[in-house]
Design an enzyme around this catalytic site. Structure first.
Site, short mmCIF file in Angstrom:
data_model
loop_
_atom_site.label_atom_id
_atom_site.label_comp_id
_atom_site.label_asym_id
_atom_site.label_seq_id
_atom_site.Cartn_x
_atom_site.Cartn_y
_atom_site.Cartn_z
N ARG A 27 8.91 -19.21 -39.19
CA ARG A 27 9.76 -20.10 -40.00
C ARG A 27 8.92 -21.18 -40.66
NH1 ARG A 27 14.05 -21.52 -35.36
NH2 ARG A 27 12.08 -21.58 -34.23
N ASP B 234 8.71 -24.73 -43.10
CA ASP B 234 9.49 -25.93 -43.38
C ASP B 234 9.80 -26.07 -44.86
OD1 ASP B 234 9.52 -26.75 -40.72
OD2 ASP B 234 7.65 -27.88 -40.92
N ARG C 160 -0.17 -29.02 -40.44
CA ARG C 160 -0.12 -30.28 -41.18
C ARG C 160 -0.62 -31.45 -40.34
NH1 ARG C 160 5.97 -30.23 -42.97
NH2 ARG C 160 5.44 -32.32 -43.72
#
Length: 272
Positions: free
Chosen positions: A49, A51, A196
């Protein structure tokens, strides 16, 4: 039968991959397109998944169906009804025990960072931006400490639902192409916001705010509060999801990765 698809998308205009109330996700767009083509509801399961704002070149999904269609038809049919920012690359019939997420052996993420004084206009939403000069040698020295089996709790989002924070990092390297700094990570799996968060701390090291050894200290601390802030989603791409060769999936050629960027993207690798 079970069908696997490779999907690419520009995540800028979506609320992420996963279906949620109110729609606006990549999963919504794909399922609606498949339903328009097949005339029956279909539910897709993805390999990873992403973001809101995160892009993909090699997202892999699977779905089950009783319909008999050629693999070519699934690709053309889905693409006919998908919005311009989403496209199916290939379709492949797979055994019933194949699972897009749990059958994967590794994932490859790439973060593209524009490193110059002024922000971009033409690449807005497709690259992140950092205006301070970066020392790539320091960043790469720090990145080597990420390799192997590690507890990545210090780079895990608070809302992460992964059972274990321990992952095996197979590749972590950093290159410069003109004004672009390209960070590649390949691991068995990734935690929520892990890439990130890693980029944020590596950039802090490249800027001279911390020693390269700081990465090792963060890993040992297992404390997210000690690491650098999360970097923007815009520069993050799911390049490929790799599977053992026994599944017989196509080798996904992502060499056209943002042709405006001078970055060569390796093809999806099949692992033995």
């Amino acid at each position: 039968m079970r069908v696997a698809l490779a999907v690419e998308y520009d995540g800028s205009g979506f609320r992420g991959w996963q279906q949620q109330p109110g729609g606006g996700t990549v999963q919504d767009a794909l399922q609606e397109a498949l339903q328009e083509f097949a005339r029956v509801p279909l539910h897709v399961v993805c390999a990873g998944r992403t973001d809101a704002g995160v892009h993909a070149l090699g997202q892999v999904v699977h779905f089950d169906t009783t319909l008999e269609r050629s693999m070519y038809s699934w690709v053309r049919g889905a693409n006919t009804f998908l919005p311009p920012a989403v496209a199916v690359r290939w379709a492949q019939r797979v055994p019933a025990e194949f699972h897009a997420r749990s059958s994967a052996s590794s994932r490859h993420y790439r973060y593209v960072l524009l490193n110059r004084m002024h922000r971009t206009g033409t690449w807005h939403g497709r690259v992140a931006w950092h205006h301070h000069p970066l020392d790539l040698q320091r960043m790469q020295e720090a990145a080597t400490m990420l390799l192997g089996e590690r507890d990545f709790s210090a780079f895990r989002a608070a809302e992460c639902q992964a059972i274990s924070p321990v992952k095996i990092m197979q590749r972590a390297d950093i290159r410069r192409h003109g004004d672009l700094v390209v960070l590649d990570f390949v691991a068995t799996a990734f935690l929520h916001h892990m890439v990130r968060n890693l980029v944020g701390s590596l950039v802090a090291i490249g800027q001279g705010r911390h020693r390269p050894q700081w990465i090792g200290e963060l890993l040992a601390s297992r404390d997210r509060r000690l690491a650098a802030p999360t970097f923007p989603a815009a520069g993050l791409y799911l390049i490929a999801v790799n599977y053992p060769a026994r599944w017989g999936l196509p080798t996904d050629d992502a060499s056209d990765f943002l042709s405006l960027l001078p970055v060569t993207c390796p093809a999806t690798a099949a692992t033995p």
